[in-house]
Scaffold this active site. Structure first.
Site, PDB file in Angstrom:
ATOM      1  N   SER A  34      47.237  37.434  45.198  1.00 24.22           N
ATOM      2  CA  SER A  34      47.659  37.854  43.862  1.00 24.22           C
ATOM      3  C   SER A  34      46.425  38.325  43.120  1.00 24.22           C
ATOM      4  O   SER A  34      45.298  37.914  43.434  1.00 24.22           O
ATOM      5  CB  SER A  34      48.310  36.681  43.117  1.00 24.22           C
ATOM      6  OG  SER A  34      48.462  36.974  41.732  1.00 24.22           O
ATOM      7  N   TYR A  94      47.979  27.864  40.020  1.00 22.50           N
ATOM      8  CA  TYR A  94      48.377  29.029  40.806  1.00 22.50           C
ATOM      9  C   TYR A  94      47.159  29.900  41.122  1.00 22.50           C
ATOM     10  O   TYR A  94      46.947  30.320  42.262  1.00 22.50           O
ATOM     11  CB  TYR A  94      49.415  29.832  40.036  1.00 22.50           C
ATOM     12  CG  TYR A  94      49.874  31.091  40.725  1.00 22.50           C
ATOM     13  CD1 TYR A  94      50.699  31.035  41.848  1.00 22.50           C
ATOM     14  CD2 TYR A  94      49.496  32.352  40.255  1.00 22.50           C
ATOM     15  CE1 TYR A  94      51.125  32.186  42.484  1.00 22.50           C
ATOM     16  CE2 TYR A  94      49.925  33.505  40.880  1.00 22.50           C
ATOM     17  CZ  TYR A  94      50.740  33.419  41.991  1.00 22.50           C
ATOM     18  OH  TYR A  94      51.152  34.573  42.620  1.00 22.50           O
TER      19      TYR A  94
END
Length: 293
Positions: A132, A145
């Protein structure tokens, strides 16, 4: 790509499902990792007979080894041409009040490379990790995350060098916001975590969390479609010169540039302003009063 085999984890929905269906359409023999029988049936209904759903829970070591054994039995000595490590979760919340088990869950749900690597080596296959842009630039209330995606960057770099003697390519995909169910799941997870924390957390972070929630909803409206990520995954698996990193989507490219070129303090101010975070810390209640009484 006829005859090429690939395992995709987290193929029940979102990016994983898009990858499974797109690669199947392009001629790959896809082993799609799913957790529920209903997800397996949904994929079968949209795919060719080549696609094979495989029961795979990447948080369960027995499930991983069982799935690897099933794939090994299907491909035999020819091995596996590709592994797409896509499965993952979002555990949002302020780092200060994030329950340790939730933080561990975020970090543990990552890759299953070890179980499938012998098959990859046999075919001189490729590994594609779904990272990501959060692996380059973390934002408030997504620290866990971001930590898992920064770790994915490190694992990718290490594997790329470790596996080079066998001609195994290792790439990482770095999308920004993608239109998948992970947004809704993340919101529900955040609500559950915040419902369980002390009132102190709400006093300290309530306003900022609400601002972050609204920003997230706005970003989701312009999210990249999963098929765009799937096309990039195909390139990483099939190109004669796969890239080591693929930044996907306008938002991701902008954040990558900011992370690379903008000084930390300036970037902090930019992020805080963009997310409309409060400038001043809330005054805590006095001892014996309010939320801390």
């Amino acid at each position: 790509m006829a005859g090429k085999t690939v395992v995709i984890t987290g193929a029940s929905s979102g990016i994983g499902a898009a990858c499974a269906l797109h690669l199947d359409k392009e001629g790959f023999r896809v082993f799609a990792g799913v957790r529920r029988q209903s997800d397996a049936e949904a994929l079968r209904a949209k795919a060719s007979p080549r696609l094979t759903p495989v029961s795979l829970d990447i948080a369960d070591t027995l499930s991983i080894s069982t799935a690897a054994g099933a794939v090994a039995g299907a491909v035999g000595e020819t091995g596996l041409d590709g592994l797409v490590n896509n499965a993952g979760v979002v555990v949002p919340g302020p780092v200060e009040f994030l329950p340790l088990p939730e933080l561990r869950r975020q970090l543990e749900i990552n890759v299953v490379t070890q179980a499938f690597l012998p098959l990859i080596r046999a075919a001189k296959g490729r590994i594609v990790n779904m990272g990501s842009i959060a692996g380059r630039m973390a934002t408030p209330f997504s620290g866990a995350y971001g930590a898992s995606k920064f770790a994915m960057e490190a694992i990718t770099d290490a594997l790329r060098l470790e596996l080079a003697p066998w001609g195994i390519s290792v790439s990482i995909i770095e999308p920004g916001a993608v239109a998948t169910p992970i947004w809704e799941k993340g919101m529900k997870s955040a609500e559950a975590i915040m419902a369980a924390v002390s009132p102190e957390a709400l006093v300290l972070y309530g306003e900022a969390i609400e601002a972050a929630r609204q920003t997230t909803a706005e970003v989701a409206k312009n999210a990249t479609e999963p098929i765009e990520v799937a096309r990039v995954v195909e390139h990483a698996l099939s190109s004669s010169k796969p890239r080591t990193r693929y930044v996907v989507g306008r938002q991701a490219k902008l954040r990558a540039a900011v992370a690379l070129l903008v000084p930390d303090r300036v970037r902090d101010n930019m992020v805080a302003k963009a997310m409309r975070l409060p400038k001043n810390a809330p005054a805590p209640p006095k001892a014996g009063e309010g939320a801390w009484g």
